[in-house]
Design a protein around this motif. Structure first.
Motif, PDB file in Angstrom:
ATOM      1  N   SER C 337       3.011   1.007   6.418  1.00  8.29           N
ATOM      2  CA  SER C 337       2.084   0.427   5.452  1.00  8.29           C
ATOM      3  C   SER C 337       2.365   0.879   4.030  1.00  8.29           C
ATOM      4  CB  SER C 337       0.646   0.740   5.857  1.00  8.29           C
ATOM      5  OG  SER C 337       0.443   2.132   5.809  1.00  8.29           O
ATOM      6  N   GLU C 338       2.717   2.143   3.859  1.00  5.48           N
ATOM      7  CA  GLU C 338       2.934   2.590   2.478  1.00  5.48           C
ATOM      8  C   GLU C 338       4.143   1.910   1.871  1.00  5.48           C
ATOM      9  OE1 GLU C 338       2.952   6.754   1.161  1.00  5.48           O
ATOM     10  OE2 GLU C 338       1.551   7.045   2.830  1.00  5.48           O
ATOM     11  N   LEU C 339       5.165   1.826   2.696  1.00  6.82           N
ATOM     12  CA  LEU C 339       6.386   1.177   2.234  1.00  6.82           C
ATOM     13  C   LEU C 339       6.104  -0.297   1.914  1.00  6.82           C
ATOM     14  CD1 LEU C 339       9.172   2.446   1.966  1.00  6.82           C
ATOM     15  CD2 LEU C 339       9.772   1.435   4.158  1.00  6.82           C
ATOM     16  N   ALA C 340       5.329  -0.920   2.784  1.00  5.39           N
ATOM     17  CA  ALA C 340       5.000  -2.328   2.577  1.00  5.39           C
ATOM     18  C   ALA C 340       4.184  -2.494   1.308  1.00  5.39           C
ATOM     19  CB  ALA C 340       4.247  -2.878   3.784  1.00  5.39           C
ATOM     20  N   ALA C 341       3.239  -1.583   1.099  1.00  6.86           N
ATOM     21  CA  ALA C 341       2.444  -1.658  -0.121  1.00  6.86           C
ATOM     22  C   ALA C 341       3.345  -1.502  -1.340  1.00  6.86           C
ATOM     23  CB  ALA C 341       1.369  -0.577  -0.116  1.00  6.86           C
ATOM     24  N   GLN C 342       4.316  -0.633  -1.181  1.00  6.81           N
ATOM     25  CA  GLN C 342       5.242  -0.434  -2.290  1.00  6.81           C
ATOM     26  C   GLN C 342       6.051  -1.689  -2.564  1.00  6.81           C
ATOM     27  OE1 GLN C 342       6.633   3.583  -1.523  1.00  6.81           O
ATOM     28  NE2 GLN C 342       8.164   3.229  -3.108  1.00  6.81           N
ATOM     29  N   LEU C 343       6.463  -2.344  -1.494  1.00 10.42           N
ATOM     30  CA  LEU C 343       7.205  -3.594  -1.681  1.00 10.42           C
ATOM     31  C   LEU C 343       6.321  -4.615  -2.396  1.00 10.42           C
ATOM     32  CD1 LEU C 343       9.563  -5.532  -1.279  1.00 10.42           C
ATOM     33  CD2 LEU C 343       8.731  -6.000   1.022  1.00 10.42           C
ATOM     34  N   ALA C 344       5.073  -4.701  -1.970  1.00  8.71           N
ATOM     35  CA  ALA C 344       4.147  -5.625  -2.628  1.00  8.71           C
ATOM     36  C   ALA C 344       4.088  -5.313  -4.117  1.00  8.71           C
ATOM     37  CB  ALA C 344       2.764  -5.516  -1.995  1.00  8.71           C
ATOM     38  N   MET C 345       4.055  -4.035  -4.396  1.00  9.00           N
ATOM     39  CA  MET C 345       4.000  -3.596  -5.783  1.00  9.00           C
ATOM     40  C   MET C 345       5.235  -4.035  -6.568  1.00  9.00           C
ATOM     41  SD  MET C 345       1.963  -2.118  -7.583  1.00  9.00           S
ATOM     42  CE  MET C 345       2.375  -2.538  -9.244  1.00  9.00           C
ATOM     43  N   TYR C 346       6.390  -3.857  -5.967  1.00 13.06           N
ATOM     44  CA  TYR C 346       7.623  -4.294  -6.630  1.00 13.06           C
ATOM     45  C   TYR C 346       7.585  -5.793  -6.905  1.00 13.06           C
ATOM     46  CZ  TYR C 346      10.674  -0.182  -6.482  1.00 13.06           C
ATOM     47  OH  TYR C 346      11.266   1.022  -6.715  1.00 13.06           O
ATOM     48  N   LEU C 347       7.164  -6.515  -5.902  1.00  9.36           N
ATOM     49  CA  LEU C 347       7.154  -7.974  -6.051  1.00  9.36           C
ATOM     50  C   LEU C 347       6.150  -8.378  -7.115  1.00  9.36           C
ATOM     51  CD1 LEU C 347       7.217  -8.867  -2.271  1.00  9.36           C
ATOM     52  CD2 LEU C 347       9.098  -9.114  -3.897  1.00  9.36           C
ATOM     53  N   SER C 348       5.081  -7.621  -7.217  1.00 12.66           N
ATOM     54  CA  SER C 348       4.043  -7.988  -8.159  1.00 12.66           C
ATOM     55  C   SER C 348       4.385  -7.539  -9.570  1.00 12.66           C
ATOM     56  CB  SER C 348       2.718  -7.367  -7.716  1.00 12.66           C
ATOM     57  OG  SER C 348       1.700  -7.709  -8.604  1.00 12.66           O
ATOM     58  N   ALA C 349       5.036  -6.404  -9.681  1.00  9.82           N
ATOM     59  CA  ALA C 349       5.111  -5.829 -11.015  1.00  9.82           C
ATOM     60  C   ALA C 349       6.443  -5.203 -11.389  1.00  9.82           C
ATOM     61  CB  ALA C 349       3.998  -4.787 -11.159  1.00  9.82           C
ATOM     62  N   ASP C 350       7.483  -5.508 -10.668  1.00  9.66           N
ATOM     63  CA  ASP C 350       8.783  -4.990 -11.082  1.00  9.66           C
ATOM     64  C   ASP C 350       9.174  -5.614 -12.413  1.00  9.66           C
ATOM     65  OD1 ASP C 350      11.451  -3.695 -10.628  1.00  9.66           O
ATOM     66  OD2 ASP C 350      12.058  -5.789 -10.727  1.00  9.66           O
ATOM     67  N   GLU C 351       9.530  -4.756 -13.332  1.00 12.15           N
ATOM     68  CA  GLU C 351       9.729  -5.239 -14.694  1.00 12.15           C
ATOM     69  C   GLU C 351      10.878  -6.240 -14.801  1.00 12.15           C
ATOM     70  OE1 GLU C 351      10.396  -3.019 -18.638  1.00 12.15           O
ATOM     71  OE2 GLU C 351       8.947  -1.860 -17.461  1.00 12.15           O
ATOM     72  N   ASP C 352      11.974  -5.918 -14.190  1.00  9.64           N
ATOM     73  CA  ASP C 352      13.137  -6.812 -14.294  1.00  9.64           C
ATOM     74  C   ASP C 352      12.831  -8.166 -13.666  1.00  9.64           C
ATOM     75  OD1 ASP C 352      14.551  -4.845 -15.536  1.00  9.64           O
ATOM     76  OD2 ASP C 352      15.361  -4.034 -13.651  1.00  9.64           O
ATOM     77  N   ALA C 353      12.159  -8.101 -12.531  1.00  9.07           N
ATOM     78  CA  ALA C 353      11.838  -9.355 -11.855  1.00  9.07           C
ATOM     79  C   ALA C 353      10.882 -10.181 -12.710  1.00  9.07           C
ATOM     80  CB  ALA C 353      11.215  -9.076 -10.505  1.00  9.07           C
TER      81      ALA C 353
END
Lengths: 308, 282, 451
Positions: C337-353
């Protein structure tokens, strides 16, 4: 005596083992269809009936709600409207049959080009319904569609077929007739060709008019085909979906083209009301079954007059 | 006298032929128009008055269309589904028809009636539980839900082949049995060759029906690369109409029609005869 | 007209309809201005040897941007991400099937309207704790976005976080600058919205028999601006009473309909059917037309100049429009779950993306600072990017059905609206007649939700 009794019992025994083998082979040969039928038809059918008494959104387990879904259906204007639309589409069945029989009569002459015409009229039948729906959606386009351009030639300003509550159903019927005409025609033609020519000639000699010959000989002779086409037409027509979904993806203006299967599909897979959709599907099943049974009953009572 | 009847008949023929020709044009016109649209430019479709023959046929629409959507994989998927279902299903159905018609089995007619009655259950009544069933075993978005049920045979086909087999005398089979032939041999080297035309006709009809199916595929297939041709072209229609790219849509639809047309042209006689048979035997 | 609207949703609109609702749910996952690694500074989780599944829907441009975010995530954590891509309109069925088959992806998109049902049935995980543990600063993401995926058991908008926004979708209003200049009409102000009367006057001036029209709006997506700015709404704040039978509502609908009925400043139904207003706008035949961030990549290629303005205002004098969102949620059954939450975070707010996404013209950045900073100042259309930002931050609202258990009560409103647009019924008559039907469906939805 004893010898013959002996022989008889061996034959019987041989026969019974033979029969047993034959039974086993027969069972083996029909196992797959029977299993498939149980797994893919009876099982789901029973489950549909169960689901129709539940509230079920596929996220949680179904909850028993008794007759609620059925009560809801009869109070749901969209269910009733889509049911009404579905029956309305069936107007196409008699229209198609009359046209098909006329065509078949025209073709049932010893004339060249018969095979050619048969094939031409049959082409829409083999065409995929999806492609044909796409084509007709374009053909019904208000300004640039084929239909209105042709009407334009004779000075008629055609409507916006698929966007108008008054024309969307007739438009779909017209397309369905076009698509199915070749099939009905072919069946009628086959039936007509089995009408003995001598019978017609005899009737002609007796002074029967063309209309009398048609009404008293031809029509009864093709009656089984008519019956077959009406039954399959109603079963198929009650399940109309593809053209609705492709040509009027929102169910048409004011829900005027939505069919019952389209509505079930929407409820089940767009709104995830599986229980309610199952109830409507069961109602559809009951309606189809009842109509079909009635037709068979009617056919058994009246159908054979004049056919034999 | 005889001559006037003959002339009358001939004039009648001409009139009928002309009427049939007009009707034939009506029947075929939408399809021709589809081909014509597929060869126009995007703006060309809005030309008034309409052009039946585009001044410069845009053949590149048929090149463009392959890149515009997963048409190729659609054809492949449709082919996999139709071929698997009809080849295996035809074997299954033929064997069942043979058993129902020619083998001794107590209650077989009852079983058969039972199967036939199932045909009165409309597919929409079954689709929800079927969907859930296939979802449970993780088959959604694969071709399996379209293929597997068909492998168990097609009752309609069993019905027609069984009708057809009634015209094969039982004595033939009895004689073969006495000669010591096994049931599989009787089936394979006697029954199948005898009813081959009927099998072929039913096979072709079934193939076209599976090829043209739409409801089950849109139910089960979500990924573009899994979709069958009919779903692909329906999505084309949805996606490109907004861009008014009607030529592209029509080109895709023409491509979707070509395979069945080819089959139809090749097997015209069998198809037409077997349809005629459907009506008279059904 | 409704058919027309829906058609737009179905067709081109896959992007509008999809992106719009998707956007609303932005729950504020990411650090806007930080790199992903910094967002996870709190408790970094190693994902060595782990494979996460992620169900995605969207176009090629989006896919490219998210692939960047995924790459960064994989590099950072050592985990692998398997992307399951689908068509927008097939997404829900596919997800549903996966859930039924016990193959729920670890990370997937969640529509605003589905938050309640998915949270209540335990499909999506409350990731508030994971976000905290990972040290993710969600305040850098649009508040509306994060709040859309909060649910406290009865109400959406507050409570635990069940998702982060994939995007927020401000549905703004555009005008064809070139057309104004040619007609010699003063350009609309980006600060002071037109009143309805002014708007209709300008629309009339722009309309030129059969070739050019003032506007061509789809009632399903544009009536909100009219109703809300007139102080009306589809339901009360608690979403218990359907309020379409108010005089303000009727007035808004009537004014909207009269743009066509009285002024004839929109293509007729027949004209719209032949070529819908979306296409006509793109051909430069329409003066005013809605614009969402997902349209920008297409509209940038138009051969006329256009820009954004606020929607015309009714009696409240305040402009309004809706703001969509799509969420990124984590499965309750995930083993990581933590890793998944982190992925969600990347998808939501990764600067480059996020940068790739706004540059591709498919969305505005989820990161508030990036949006107000480099995005607002960036080159490229529209000039008035602040309008998008104002909607996202200030005046945009969720679509009425976004916070109810089911959207059927809201759909009911549109199903029979055609006669009003055709002038066969007055708005007041229709609103009065449809209210009880909508109320019944809303009651049903609330009952199903157990509230």
């Amino acid at each position: 005596m004893s010898a013959s009794a002996d022989a008889m019992s061996t034959t019987r025994k041989r026969k019974s083992t033979l029969y047993r083998r034959e039974h086993l082979v027969a069972i083996a040969f029909i196992t797959l269809p029977v299993v498939g039928f149980l797994v893919f038809a009876i099982g789901p059918f029973l489950y549909s009936i169960y689901a129709s008494f539940t509230n079920w959104n596929m996220l949680a387990d179904p909850q028993w709600v008794g007759l609620n879904n059925y009560i809801q259906a009869f109070n749901d204007p969209y269910f009733l409207k889509s049911l009404g639309n579905t029956f309305f589409y069936m107007i196409g069945i008699p229209i198609g049959l009359i046209l098909a029989l006329t065509l078949a009569l025209a073709m049932n002459r010893r004339m060249p080009g018969q095979t050619f015409f048969r094939s031409i009229y049959y082409v829409p039948v083999v065409s995929s319904l999806a492609a044909v729906s796409i084509l007709w959606q374009w053909a019904y386009n208000g300004d640039f569609g084929l239909v209105n351009q042709v009407l334009d030639l004779v000075g008629i300003k055609g409507p916006n077929w698929l966007q108008d509550t008054a024309t969307v159903k007739p438009a779909l019927i017209l397309m369905a007739v076009w698509k199915g005409l070749g099939f009905s025609m072919l069946l009628y033609l086959a039936a007509l060709q089995s009408v003995p020519r001598s019978l017609m000639e005899a009737a002609e000699l007796d002074g029967a008019s063309a209309w009398q010959r048609f009404w008293h000989i031809t029509f009864p002779m093709v009656q089984p085909v008519t019956f077959f086409l009406v039954v399959t037409g109603i079963i198929g027509g009650s399940q109309i979906f593809t053209e609705i979904n492709i040509m009027t993806p929102t169910g048409g203006p004011e829900f005027s083209s939505a069919s019952i299967v389209w509505y079930i599909w929407q409820k089940a897979f767009a709104n995830l009301q599986m229980g309610y959709a199952a109830a409507m599907a069961v109602l559809l099943g009951i309606i189809v079954f009842t109509i079909t049974a009635l037709q068979f009953w009617w056919n058994a009572r009246h159908g054979h007059e004049g056919t034999e | 006298m005889a001559r006037t009847v003959k002339t009358r008949y001939r004039t009648g023929n001409i009139i009928v032929a002309v009427l049939l020709l007009i009707g034939g044009i009506v029947m075929i016109a939408p399809l021709l128009w589809m081909v014509s649209t597929s060869l126009k430019t995007r703006d060309g479709v809005f030309a008034l008055p309409p052009e039946w023959i585009p001044p410069v046929p845009q053949w590149e629409n048929y090149v463009r269309v392959w890149d515009a959507g997963p048409l190729l994989s659609g054809i492949k998927n449709s082919l996999i589904v139709s071929a698997t279902v009809t080849i295996v299903g035809t074997i299954t159905s033929t064997m069942a028809a043979f058993a129902f018609s020619k083998l001794r089995l107590p209650g077989k007619n009852l079983i058969f009636l039972f199967l036939l009655s199932g045909m009165m259950i409309p597919f929409p009544t079954l689709m929800i539980p079927q969907f859930v069933m296939f979802a449970n075993i993780g088959w959604v978005d694969t071709l399996l839900p379209l293929i597997v049920p068909g492998l168990f045979g097609n009752i309609m086909m069993v019905f027609f082949l069984r009708q057809y087999l009634h015209s094969v005398p039982d004595s033939l089979i009895e004689a073969a049995k006495i000669d010591g032939a096994g049931y599989f041999r009787i089936f394979g080297s006697m029954i199948v060759p005898l009813i081959r035309p009927a099998i072929a006709a039913q096979f072709i009809l079934w193939f076209m029906a599976v090829w043209n199916d739409y409801l089950a595929p849109i139910l089960y297939l979500n990924s573009p690369e899994q979709q069958t041709l009919q779903v692909v072209i329906a999505n084309f229609n949805a996606n490109y109409a907004i861009l008014t790219d009607y030529p592209l849509i029509m080109a895709a639809s023409v491509i979707a029609l070509v395979p069945v047309f080819a089959i139809f042209v090749a097997f015209q006689r069998q198809i037409i005869e077997s349809v005629a048979l459907t009506g008279t035997k059904g | 007209m409704i058919g027309n609207l829906n058609r737009r949703t179905f067709l081109a609109g896959a992007s509008a309809a999809v992106a719009a609702p998707t956007l609303a749910a932005c729950s504020g996952g990411g650090n806007a201005s930080n790199t992903p690694s910094s967002t996870t500074s709190g408790g970094k989780v190693s994902g060595e040897g782990v494979e996460l599944t992620y169900m995605f829907r969207g176009g090629a441009d989006e896919r490219k941007a998210y692939d960047e975010a995924i790459k960064a995530f994989e590099k950072e954590t050592g985990a692998k991400v398997k992307v399951i891509a689908t068509d927008a309109d097939q997404y829900r069925t596919k997800l549903q099937a996966a859930i039924t088959g016990n193959q729920t992806p670890d990370v997937f998109y969640l529509e605003q309207g589905a938050v309640m049902a998915f949270a209540k049935n335990g499909i999506v995980k409350d990731i508030s704790g994971d976000i905290e543990k990972a040290g993710i600063d969600i305040s850098k993401v649009w508040k509306y976005g994060v709040d859309s995926y909060r649910f406290d058991g009865t109400k959406v908008g507050q409570g635990a976080i069940y998702g982060l926004p994939k995007d927020v979708g401000p549905f703004s209003f555009g005008y064809n600058k070139t057309m104004f200049e040619k007609a010699g009409i003063p350009l609309p102000s980006k600060d002071t919205p037109y009143t309805w009367a002014e708007f209709r006057e300008v629309a009339k001036q722009l309309t030129q028999g059969g070739e050019q029209w003032g506007t061509g709006l789809n009632v399903v997506w544009n009536l909100q601006a009219w109703a809300w700015s007139n102080g009306a709404d589809w339901a009360d704040a608690d979403r218990r009473t359907v309020t379409v039978d108010t005089p303000e509502f009727a007035a808004a609908l009537q004014d909207f309909a009269d743009i066509q009925l009285v002024d004839e400043s929109t293509p007729s139904i027949a004209q719209a059917q032949t070529m819908d207003t979306y296409q006509r706008w793109m051909r430069g035949q329409i003066g005013f037309f809605p614009v969402g961030p997902w349209d920008v990549s297409t509209y940038t290629k138009l051969d006329f100049d256009w820009d954004l303005i606020p929607y015309p205002v009714g009696s409240t004098g305040k402009t309004a429009t809706w703001l969509g969102s799509l969420g990124i949620a984590v499965s309750n059954k995930t083993k990581h779950s933590e890793l998944a939450a982190q992925l969600a975070m990347y998808l939501s707010a990764d600067e480059d993306a996020q940068r790739l996404l706004y540059k591709a013209g498919v969305q505005i950045p989820n990161l508030v600072d990036m949006a107000k900073g480099e995005y607002a100042e960036s080159e490229g259309k529209p000039e008035n990017k602040m309008e998008f930002i104002k909607i996202a931050e200030d005046y945009g609202r969720a679509l009425p059905a976004a916070t109810t258990w089911s959207g059927e009560w809201y759909d009911e409103f549109w199903t029979g609206i055609q006669p009003v647009l055709d002038g066969k019924k007055t708005a007041a008559e229709y609103c009065k007649e449809v209210q009880p039907r909508m109320q019944a469906k809303l009651d049903q939805a609330n009952q199903a939700a157990g509230i």
